[in-house]
Design a protein around this motif. Structure first.
Motif, PDB file in Angstrom:
ATOM      1  N   PRO A   1       0.834  -1.210   0.000  1.00  9.56           N
ATOM      2  CA  PRO A   1       0.000   0.000   0.000  1.00  9.56           C
ATOM      3  C   PRO A   1       0.868   1.259   0.000  1.00  9.56           C
ATOM      4  N   LEU A   2       0.249   2.358  -0.348  1.00 12.40           N
ATOM      5  CA  LEU A   2       0.972   3.615  -0.483  1.00 12.40           C
ATOM      6  C   LEU A   2       1.649   4.029   0.827  1.00 12.40           C
ATOM      7  N   TYR A   3       0.939   3.904   1.954  1.00  9.06           N
ATOM      8  CA  TYR A   3       1.526   4.357   3.214  1.00  9.06           C
ATOM      9  C   TYR A   3       2.793   3.581   3.548  1.00  9.06           C
ATOM     10  N   ARG A   4       2.857   2.301   3.169  1.00  2.00           N
ATOM     11  CA  ARG A   4       4.049   1.509   3.464  1.00  2.00           C
ATOM     12  C   ARG A   4       5.198   1.907   2.551  1.00  2.00           C
ATOM     13  N   LEU A   5       4.883   2.195   1.285  1.00  2.00           N
ATOM     14  CA  LEU A   5       5.923   2.644   0.353  1.00  2.00           C
ATOM     15  C   LEU A   5       6.508   3.976   0.811  1.00  2.00           C
ATOM     16  N   LEU A   6       5.644   4.855   1.327  1.00  2.00           N
ATOM     17  CA  LEU A   6       6.134   6.135   1.825  1.00  2.00           C
ATOM     18  C   LEU A   6       7.033   5.930   3.044  1.00  2.00           C
ATOM     19  N   ALA A   7       6.642   5.030   3.929  1.00  2.00           N
ATOM     20  CA  ALA A   7       7.462   4.750   5.112  1.00  2.00           C
ATOM     21  C   ALA A   7       8.812   4.168   4.704  1.00  2.00           C
ATOM     22  N   ASP A   8       8.796   3.256   3.733  1.00  2.00           N
ATOM     23  CA  ASP A   8      10.044   2.660   3.254  1.00  2.00           C
ATOM     24  C   ASP A   8      10.952   3.702   2.611  1.00  2.00           C
ATOM     25  N   ALA A   9      10.343   4.771   2.051  1.00  2.00           N
ATOM     26  CA  ALA A   9      11.128   5.841   1.429  1.00  2.00           C
ATOM     27  C   ALA A   9      11.610   6.858   2.450  1.00  2.00           C
TER      28      ALA A   9
END
Length: 273
Positions: free
Chosen positions: A179-187
């Motif tokens: 999901p988007l929120y996880r991709l943002l956290a990973d970034a």
């Protein structure tokens, strides 16, 4: 007012209303069930009776009844009739308390219950209203449709406007896996807060098609503005059909006393005195 009094009320179904006839009839019957005029276990008038009362075709009546059944409001029994369901459609319960879970809990729950289709993904000019909030004229645009995982029923459209430098991280392949929120956290994006605005809009052709609803139907619109390092980071819009979804808010007693967590804005220009 009982269901047999429709013709003498303002619950008219008219071709000039700008909403399909079957949708108008659905809303009339939906309102009667919601306010208890049609109680659990009550039988609805026959298809022919509804045709006569509202001056519509049998196809229109059948589509309205099918939508009511799809919403879990009535049960259609072949050769017997249509009955108001004993229990309302199941909805997530808040448990009667003030705690409804954190923002991240909500995102995780949504991820678990749904699957996503990426409809659009590109860098483009940001609409004026959103550009004013984000302070940038171009952004990574992500349009997705979330479906109920078991039935594939469309639940919500999400449209995000993200920093352009995330283009190499937020890809279609990545969104299919996380999901988007996880991709943002990973970034490495750490959000300070999220500002919410709830409003409504009329479904245009594209959104009506994606949500499998009628053009002109009312939609719930949830605008989210996310902040990181004290600055606007990205904007996210969620569109929902009120026939399938609700927006839940919770405040503690202290927040209620202080007036924190929710406010109401009126877009009305008062005439000068």
């Amino acid at each position: 007012m009982s269901v047999h009094d429709f013709r003498s009320s303002q619950a008219d179904v008219t071709p000039g209303a700008g909403v399909p006839l079957h949708r108008q009839l659905f809303l009339v019957l939906h309102d009667e069930i919601a306010r208890g005029a049609l109680a659990p276990g009550d039988v609805l008038p026959t298809e022919q009776t509804l045709c006569t009362q509202f001056g519509v075709s049998r196809i229109t009546v059948r589509r309205a009844l099918a939508d009511l059944a799809g919403a879990g409001l009535i049960e259609r029994r072949h050769g017997v009739g249509s009955f108001v369901c004993d229990q309302p459609p199941s909805r997530r319960n808040t448990g009667g308390g003030s705690y409804m879970g954190s923002y991240m809990d909500e995102l995780r729950q949504t991820e678990f219950e749904t699957e996503v289709d990426v409809i659009e993904l590109d860098v483009r000019a940001v609409p004026t209203a959103i550009a004013g909030q984000l302070g940038r004229k171009r952004a990574l645009h992500v349009l997705r449709l979330r479906r109920e995982r078991r039935t594939s029923e469309p639940l919500m459209i999400t449209e995000a406007w993200l920093p352009e430098d995330l283009s190499d991280t937020i890809t279609e392949d990545a969104l299919s896996r996380a999901p988007l929120y996880r991709l943002l956290a990973d970034a490495g994006v750490e959000l300070d807060r999220v500002q919410h605005e709830i409003t409504a809009e009329i479904a245009g052709p594209r959104n009506a098609h994606l949500l499998n609803t009628a053009i002109g139907s009312a939609l719930i619109r949830l605008n989210r503005l996310a902040f990181a390092n004290g600055e606007p980071h990205h904007g996210l819009t969620i569109l929902l059909s009120p026939n399938r979804s609700r927006v839940l808010l919770a405040q503690t007693a202290a927040e209620l006393e202080a007036g924190d967590g929710m406010s109401i804005a009126h877009d009305v220009h008062l005439a000068g005195g």
